[in-house]
Design a protein around this motif. Structure first.
Motif, PDB file in Angstrom:
ATOM      1  N   TYR A 239       0.822  -1.208   0.000  1.00 33.78           N
ATOM      2  CA  TYR A 239       0.000   0.000   0.000  1.00 33.78           C
ATOM      3  C   TYR A 239       0.858   1.261   0.000  1.00 33.78           C
ATOM      4  CZ  TYR A 239      -3.288  -3.235   2.448  1.00 33.78           C
ATOM      5  OH  TYR A 239      -4.077  -4.280   2.832  1.00 33.78           O
ATOM      6  N   ALA A 240       0.288   2.334  -0.559  1.00 33.50           N
ATOM      7  CA  ALA A 240       0.733   3.693  -0.266  1.00 33.50           C
ATOM      8  C   ALA A 240      -0.199   4.251   0.807  1.00 33.50           C
ATOM      9  CB  ALA A 240       0.680   4.566  -1.510  1.00 33.50           C
ATOM     10  N   THR A 241       0.346   5.028   1.731  1.00 34.55           N
ATOM     11  CA  THR A 241      -0.417   5.491   2.905  1.00 34.55           C
ATOM     12  C   THR A 241      -0.726   6.974   2.812  1.00 34.55           C
ATOM     13  OG1 THR A 241       0.611   3.817   4.325  1.00 34.55           O
ATOM     14  CG2 THR A 241      -0.385   5.727   5.419  1.00 34.55           C
ATOM     15  N   TYR A 242      -2.013   7.304   2.996  1.00 35.48           N
ATOM     16  CA  TYR A 242      -2.452   8.696   3.081  1.00 35.48           C
ATOM     17  C   TYR A 242      -2.850   8.995   4.515  1.00 35.48           C
ATOM     18  CZ  TYR A 242      -4.835  13.090   2.108  1.00 35.48           C
ATOM     19  OH  TYR A 242      -5.202  14.410   2.097  1.00 35.48           O
ATOM     20  N   ASP A 243      -2.219  10.002   5.101  1.00 31.71           N
ATOM     21  CA  ASP A 243      -2.522  10.415   6.469  1.00 31.71           C
ATOM     22  C   ASP A 243      -3.505  11.580   6.417  1.00 31.71           C
ATOM     23  OD1 ASP A 243      -2.453  11.628   9.064  1.00 31.71           O
ATOM     24  OD2 ASP A 243      -0.592  10.556   9.470  1.00 31.71           O
TER      25      ASP A 243
ATOM     26  N   GLY B 179       4.614   7.582   3.035  1.00 28.17           N
ATOM     27  CA  GLY B 179       5.236   6.277   3.073  1.00 28.17           C
ATOM     28  C   GLY B 179       4.386   5.151   2.517  1.00 28.17           C
ATOM     29  N   TYR B 180       4.872   3.931   2.769  1.00 26.54           N
ATOM     30  CA  TYR B 180       4.281   2.730   2.206  1.00 26.54           C
ATOM     31  C   TYR B 180       4.182   1.654   3.294  1.00 26.54           C
ATOM     32  CZ  TYR B 180       5.808   5.213  -1.954  1.00 26.54           C
ATOM     33  OH  TYR B 180       6.014   6.184  -2.902  1.00 26.54           O
ATOM     34  N   GLN B 181       3.366   0.664   3.035  1.00 32.34           N
ATOM     35  CA  GLN B 181       3.244  -0.461   3.960  1.00 32.34           C
ATOM     36  C   GLN B 181       3.134  -1.759   3.173  1.00 32.34           C
ATOM     37  OE1 GLN B 181       0.659  -0.237   7.490  1.00 32.34           O
ATOM     38  NE2 GLN B 181      -0.300  -2.151   6.819  1.00 32.34           N
ATOM     39  N   VAL B 182       3.888  -2.760   3.575  1.00 34.51           N
ATOM     40  CA  VAL B 182       3.723  -4.108   3.050  1.00 34.51           C
ATOM     41  C   VAL B 182       3.155  -4.964   4.178  1.00 34.51           C
ATOM     42  CG1 VAL B 182       6.134  -4.767   3.592  1.00 34.51           C
ATOM     43  CG2 VAL B 182       4.826  -6.050   1.879  1.00 34.51           C
ATOM     44  N   SER B 183       2.120  -5.735   3.864  1.00 30.58           N
ATOM     45  CA  SER B 183       1.427  -6.536   4.863  1.00 30.58           C
ATOM     46  C   SER B 183       1.239  -7.960   4.354  1.00 30.58           C
ATOM     47  CB  SER B 183       0.047  -5.938   5.178  1.00 30.58           C
ATOM     48  OG  SER B 183       0.162  -4.660   5.742  1.00 30.58           O
ATOM     49  N   THR B 184       1.358  -8.894   5.251  1.00 23.56           N
ATOM     50  CA  THR B 184       1.052 -10.285   4.926  1.00 23.56           C
ATOM     51  C   THR B 184       0.377 -10.925   6.124  1.00 23.56           C
ATOM     52  OG1 THR B 184       1.952 -12.395   4.144  1.00 23.56           O
ATOM     53  CG2 THR B 184       3.302 -11.144   5.696  1.00 23.56           C
ATOM     54  N   ASN B 185      -0.452 -11.938   5.866  1.00 25.99           N
ATOM     55  CA  ASN B 185      -1.109 -12.671   6.946  1.00 25.99           C
ATOM     56  C   ASN B 185      -1.237 -14.133   6.554  1.00 25.99           C
ATOM     57  OD1 ASN B 185      -3.794 -12.995   5.472  1.00 25.99           O
ATOM     58  ND2 ASN B 185      -3.670 -10.764   5.614  1.00 25.99           N
ATOM     59  N   TRP B 186      -1.349 -14.996   7.569  1.00 25.07           N
ATOM     60  CA  TRP B 186      -1.411 -16.430   7.307  1.00 25.07           C
ATOM     61  C   TRP B 186      -2.232 -17.125   8.381  1.00 25.07           C
ATOM     62  CZ3 TRP B 186       2.911 -13.737   8.801  1.00 25.07           C
ATOM     63  CH2 TRP B 186       3.407 -14.002  10.072  1.00 25.07           C
ATOM     64  N   PHE B 187      -2.704 -18.320   8.037  1.00 25.48           N
ATOM     65  CA  PHE B 187      -3.485 -19.161   8.943  1.00 25.48           C
ATOM     66  C   PHE B 187      -3.171 -20.606   8.579  1.00 25.48           C
ATOM     67  CE2 PHE B 187      -7.033 -21.652  10.354  1.00 25.48           C
ATOM     68  CZ  PHE B 187      -7.530 -21.027  11.485  1.00 25.48           C
ATOM     69  N   LYS B 188      -2.438 -21.298   9.441  1.00 24.09           N
ATOM     70  CA  LYS B 188      -1.962 -22.638   9.111  1.00 24.09           C
ATOM     71  C   LYS B 188      -2.352 -23.645  10.193  1.00 24.09           C
ATOM     72  CE  LYS B 188       0.343 -26.079   7.339  1.00 24.09           C
ATOM     73  NZ  LYS B 188      -0.118 -26.747   6.096  1.00 24.09           N
ATOM     74  N   PRO B 189      -3.404 -24.443   9.990  1.00 25.60           N
ATOM     75  CA  PRO B 189      -3.670 -25.566  10.900  1.00 25.60           C
ATOM     76  C   PRO B 189      -2.546 -26.594  10.767  1.00 25.60           C
ATOM     77  CG  PRO B 189      -5.573 -25.072   9.505  1.00 25.60           C
ATOM     78  CD  PRO B 189      -4.415 -24.343   8.932  1.00 25.60           C
TER      79      PRO B 189
END
Length: 265
Positions: free
Chosen positions: A158-162, A170-180
């Motif tokens: 993402y690019a971030t708007y305040d 600035g920018y943000q990189v995000s990741t998420n996971w779900f592992k049984p």
């Protein structure tokens, strides 16, 4: 503030799929689903501020046609305790709303390649309701990516708007996971779930407060049944929200602990 966890067995099943999101048949609703759950949480040494507090989180998400959605609403200090670190906070809520729009579904084409299963226009809105508090909007490119062992993860840039500064910051990189990873005979299971949010390219001209980068990583171990979940999470911080450690925001680097009890609707 806790970030989002994909804490449902339906998402666990989705994460084990190795098939790309083929939208060429025109049926964009064939994979629709929705979920909602209530999480009773307690945090210890949450940064910044080294805060200990309880909160209720209403967490939700799903898929409907071209849209993929994740979000939550946190309400702090449920018991109105004077001893809570949130007792004198300017705001007692935090809201995250993160819709993504599938480029595959919009175009009717399978845009998968290599480990990338689907592409999105990704967005995120963060708001705490306080005057001058958190008020950010993010926009960028999202994806679902297959990785070894973890299965399908979300990966967004993402690019971030305040909105307080009325400027991009600035920018943000995000990741998420779900592992049984461990299943019981009664079909309940234990999962490893979490996320990473990392900000970079942030304006650090106010050096007493800001740095150019920073982030968090949440690592949770949860037990899940059809209706309930119980878990523990360890969150690691490094200049969280690109706030300088031991600067005007106080301590922003270190570890915090979370415990959670969940009911799934």
């Amino acid at each position: 503030m806790k970030k989002s966890l994909l804490a449902l067995s339906v998402l666990a099943l989705a994460s084990t799929s190795t098939f790309a999101a083929d939208q060429s048949d025109g049926d964009i609703h064939k994979n629709d689903y929705k979920w909602m759950q209530a999480n009773l949480m307690y945090s210890v040494n949450e940064l910044p501020g080294e805060s200990d507090h309880d909160y209720l989180e209403m967490e939700f998400g799903g898929r409907s046609g071209i849209f993929d959605l994740y979000g939550y609403v946190d309400v702090f200090n449920l018991t109105s305790s004077a001893d809570s670190d949130k007792a004198d906070a300017d705001s007692k809520i935090f809201i995250k709303f993160a819709p993504r729009m599938s480029i595959d579904a919009v175009t009717g084409k399978d845009l998968s390649f290599g480990p990338v299963q689907e592409l999105y226009i990704a967005s995120e809105i963060d708001w705490d309701g306080a005057n001058g508090g958190v008020n950010q909007q993010k926009i960028g490119l999202g994806s679902d990516v297959m990785v070894p062992w973890l299965g399908k993860i979300g990966l967004n840039l993402y690019a971030t708007y305040d909105s307080n500064l009325k400027d991009w910051d600035g920018y943000q990189v995000s990741t998420n996971w779900f592992k049984p990873f461990f299943f019981f005979e009664n079909e309940s299971f234990i999962s490893y779930q979490g996320y990473i949010d990392y900000q970079f390219g942030v304006d650090d001209s106010f050096a007493a407060l800001k740095t150019s980068s920073g982030g968090v990583m949440f690592n949770g171990i949860y037990w899940h049944s059809d209706r309930f979940a119980v878990g523990y999470g360890l969150k690691g911080y490094k200049d969280v929200y690109a706030l300088k450690d031991d600067g005007l925001a106080g301590k922003t680097t270190g570890f915090s602990h979370y415990v959670a009890v969940t009911y799934k609707f």
